[in-house]
Enzyme design. Sequence first.
Site, mmCIF file in Angstrom:
data_model
loop_
_atom_site.group_PDB
_atom_site.id
_atom_site.type_symbol
_atom_site.label_atom_id
_atom_site.label_comp_id
_atom_site.label_asym_id
_atom_site.label_seq_id
_atom_site.Cartn_x
_atom_site.Cartn_y
_atom_site.Cartn_z
ATOM 1 N N LYS A 309 -12.401 -4.495 -7.994
ATOM 2 C CA LYS A 309 -12.414 -3.163 -8.599
ATOM 3 C C LYS A 309 -13.869 -2.762 -8.845
ATOM 4 O O LYS A 309 -14.580 -3.415 -9.604
ATOM 5 C CB LYS A 309 -11.646 -3.171 -9.912
ATOM 6 C CG LYS A 309 -10.152 -3.440 -9.753
ATOM 7 C CD LYS A 309 -9.465 -3.530 -11.100
ATOM 8 C CE LYS A 309 -8.001 -3.892 -10.951
ATOM 9 N NZ LYS A 309 -7.189 -2.822 -10.361
ATOM 10 N N ARG A 386 2.638 -6.463 -7.405
ATOM 11 C CA ARG A 386 3.903 -6.441 -6.657
ATOM 12 C C ARG A 386 4.177 -7.780 -5.971
ATOM 13 O O ARG A 386 5.332 -8.145 -5.762
ATOM 14 C CB ARG A 386 3.872 -5.291 -5.642
ATOM 15 C CG ARG A 386 2.838 -5.435 -4.546
ATOM 16 C CD ARG A 386 2.551 -4.131 -3.828
ATOM 17 N NE ARG A 386 1.842 -3.196 -4.690
ATOM 18 C CZ ARG A 386 1.468 -1.957 -4.315
ATOM 19 N NH1 ARG A 386 1.773 -1.521 -3.102
ATOM 20 N NH2 ARG A 386 0.829 -1.170 -5.143
#
Length: 528
Positions: A309, A386
């Site tokens: 990030k 996920r």
Amino acid sequence: MAHSGVAHANLGLTQPNAVEPPQISFSAKEIDVGEWKGDILAVGVTEKDMSKDSNSKFENPILKRLDEQLDGLLSEASSEEDFSGKAGQSTILRLQGLGFKRLGLLGLGNSALSSTSAFRSLGEGVAAAAKASKASSAGIFLVSTDEFSAESKLKTAYTIVLGTVLGVYEDTRFKSESKKAQLKSVDIIGLGSGPDLAQKIKYAGDVCSGVIFGRELVNAPANVLTPGVLAEEASKIAAEFNDVLSAKILDSEQCKELKMGSYLGVAAASANPPHFIHICYKPPTGEVKAKLAIVGKGLTFDSGGYNIKTGPGCSIELMKFDMGGSAATLGAAKAIGLIKPPGVEVHFIVAACENMISGTGMRPGDILTASNGKTIEVNNTDAEGRLTLADALVYACNQGVEKVVDLATLTGACVVALGPTIAGFFTPSDDLAKDVLSASEITGEKLWRLPLEDSYWESMKSGVADMLNTGGRQGGAITAALFLKQFVDEKVQWMHIDMAGPVWSEKKKSATGFGVSTLVEWVLKNSA
């Protein structure tokens, strides 16, 4: 929170202080409001209640009588401060010579049957006024309750208690100095009394315990709350309520035996090993008529992995909140342990780990094999939540449950779509959507149904595996939900809640505890 035997759990020599949650005694009373004695009397009023006659006197008989008792100070102050009863408005008066030291007018909006959020705000307003004045006792009174049914009175009392307790609570565990809450007792006046109301107030307190626990988990930084510590906290809950809760914690070797390659792929880079958490609630007596699962994303820190990030808005410094789904799950487990609903079995499941960077970590282009045999080409290591949920959902379905709700701080796309206070949810089941939405209407937590658009799955297809872990930039929250759907048994009703927005309050710079109260309400709807 414990720290034993976990790598880097005491990094920075930081340990949380022991802080007691608010201990407030609530009681429901039927007395004349003017006779109440205590530190602060909070009066909830609608815009209609504030209407005045040609002589600038209140038309509402209760407000008129209070105003006469105060020699017109109430009408004078409301005019001077332009207080009209709008939702969120408040004015506090310092008094002398009466049974209460302060009187507060708090606005509820245009109807006595106001929204859940207005009553929650009323409780929060009482908490704020009590803090400011260092009050130890408060009375809360609604001027207009004629339109309220018995059920409405119960729901209103519940919501007021929720707002008051959570408004008083402050997480000061990581501050060198902290002040104890002064508020000790609250009387709810005019909503009735009796065992049903007393039970509802107790229920609200139990839910608050779960919400506060969830907030504390999210607020705890990643150098304190590692996957191992999260597992220890789960075990503590099960031990505290061992008459109804049991905990099973799986280590990486046990997860390998269950072929959880998707989850273990995410965990591979961290020095802190993964811990797969399974708490099971079984009612103390009676037949089990419904079996449910609640699955929470448990990334105690998310660096993004090799797709690290970076740049403005990446929020890497806030990635301790990437386990907000697991906090909601474990907070709900604690509340359910306190409430002990009959007729329902609930499995609380968290695949806890960190998404870090090292020579052992998964790389873009790697292929992972989930526990249901499906293969995943990782085209973005920052779409890791996920991957952990995939194996957790397979595990949940294998517990023989009929319904599964998963919660995750899954996509920035959902925040872009719905903003910071609304969670998006996806489900193929209209019945499950109706159940969870009706639960959220009681708690005031905001949910919005988004479409599971099957045609978007095209962007998730891989040339070398069964699927990619991310699709195109457009519709990112939808493609993430479609990914999760691949790991849910078709016979099981399933809902995915993307709570990336409401998990955190930017205004308060603190966790919200989002999801706990709605999950608890949903479980109770499924109980006998």
